[in-house]
Design a protein around this motif. Structure first.
Motif, mmCIF file in Angstrom:
data_model
loop_
_atom_site.group_PDB
_atom_site.id
_atom_site.type_symbol
_atom_site.label_atom_id
_atom_site.label_comp_id
_atom_site.label_asym_id
_atom_site.label_seq_id
_atom_site.Cartn_x
_atom_site.Cartn_y
_atom_site.Cartn_z
ATOM 1 N N TYR A 180 -4.049 27.384 20.659
ATOM 2 C CA TYR A 180 -4.399 28.798 20.629
ATOM 3 C C TYR A 180 -3.617 29.737 21.526
ATOM 4 N N GLN A 181 -2.983 29.103 22.678
ATOM 5 C CA GLN A 181 -1.827 30.148 23.201
ATOM 6 C C GLN A 181 -0.501 30.378 22.060
ATOM 7 N N LEU A 182 -0.275 29.344 21.598
ATOM 8 C CA LEU A 182 0.754 29.510 20.438
ATOM 9 C C LEU A 182 0.570 30.490 19.432
ATOM 10 N N LEU A 183 -0.928 30.634 18.830
ATOM 11 C CA LEU A 183 -1.411 31.617 17.932
ATOM 12 C C LEU A 183 -1.381 32.778 18.361
ATOM 13 N N GLY A 184 -1.789 33.034 19.877
ATOM 14 C CA GLY A 184 -1.684 34.353 20.380
ATOM 15 C C GLY A 184 -0.352 34.855 20.470
ATOM 16 N N ASP A 185 0.740 33.991 20.946
ATOM 17 C CA ASP A 185 1.817 34.554 20.899
ATOM 18 C C ASP A 185 2.603 34.798 19.421
ATOM 19 N N LEU A 186 2.010 33.986 18.467
ATOM 20 C CA LEU A 186 2.523 34.145 17.326
ATOM 21 C C LEU A 186 1.864 35.774 16.661
ATOM 22 N N ARG A 187 0.882 36.019 16.848
ATOM 23 C CA ARG A 187 -0.008 37.120 16.509
ATOM 24 C C ARG A 187 0.816 38.459 17.255
ATOM 25 N N LYS A 188 1.143 38.244 18.639
ATOM 26 C CA LYS A 188 1.732 39.164 19.361
ATOM 27 C C LYS A 188 3.298 39.500 18.627
ATOM 28 N N ASP A 189 3.933 38.383 18.314
ATOM 29 C CA ASP A 189 5.372 38.754 17.816
ATOM 30 C C ASP A 189 5.039 39.259 16.160
#
Length: 207
Positions: free
Chosen positions: A192-201
């Motif tokens: 979920y943390q990685l997905l959040g970073d992916l969405r931010k990028d």
């Protein structure tokens, strides 16, 4: 050298290759079978050796013959190897022959050849909605490109994989998060943390 000194070698070979091979110890001087283990051919000690099938045994001759083909009376094919055991004067004292029944190996070869039929493409009607297949292909393809195992993927690598999975529609599939976490060998919270970073990028990308 006595035949009984060689008997443990014959017994060991027969035990290792059982039940697919017979081991025979011949006396070239008398042209007789001295000992035999697992007698596939039905021979017994004292029977003629018939070593004429080998090249002339001499001091200058080879010590190992074969593999060469033989056939049993029932039609079974054998692969045979013969080894000359020489005495202190370099003269042939005994000949060891190992005769391997090829039947089981030939049958296994035919079975494997049958399984080697060309693989056709997956039927689209059955697999077009199988996002787990896409998940496996994307992860496997990425680790092959990078030349590393899944355990060795960096954070940047995992973000790149998630980007590919997102583009393939895997991340929008129901219940995909647990499967993706397992495929990447990370916890759900880490995913979920990685997905959040992916969405931010993605949001920060002006394109």
């Amino acid at each position: 050298m006595k035949a009984e000194h060689l008997a443990p070698i014959g017994a060991a070979l027969a035990r290792l290759l059982s039940p697919h091979a017979e081991v025979v110890l011949h006396d070239p001087a008398t042209d007789q079978v001295v000992a035999i283990w697992n007698p596939l051919s039905g021979r017994a000690p004292g029977d003629p050796s018939l070593l004429g099938e080998l090249d002339e045994l001499s001091e200058s001759g080879p010590d190992v013959y074969g593999p060469y083909p033989k056939t049993l009376a029932d039609g079974r094919r054998l692969s045979s190897v013969s080894a000359v055991v020489r005495d202190e004067d370099g003269q042939p004292a005994y000949v060891f022959c190992v005769n391997v029944d090829r039947t089981a190996f030939d049958e296994a070869s035919r079975l494997l050849a049958a399984f080697a039929a060309p693989v056709t493409a997956q039927p689209r009607a059955l697999f077009e909605h199988d996002w787990t297949e896409t998940l496996n292909e994307v992860v496997a393809g990425y680790v092959r490109e990078r030349g590393v195992t899944v355990d060795r993927l960096t954070r940047a690598d995992r973000l790149a994989v998630l980007g590919r999975l997102d583009a393939a529609g895997v991340l929008s599939a129901r219940r995909s998060v647990p499967a993706v976490a397992r495929a990447l060998r990370i916890s759900r919270s880490a995913l979920y943390q990685l997905l959040g970073d992916l969405r931010k990028d993605a949001d920060a990308d002006p394109s």
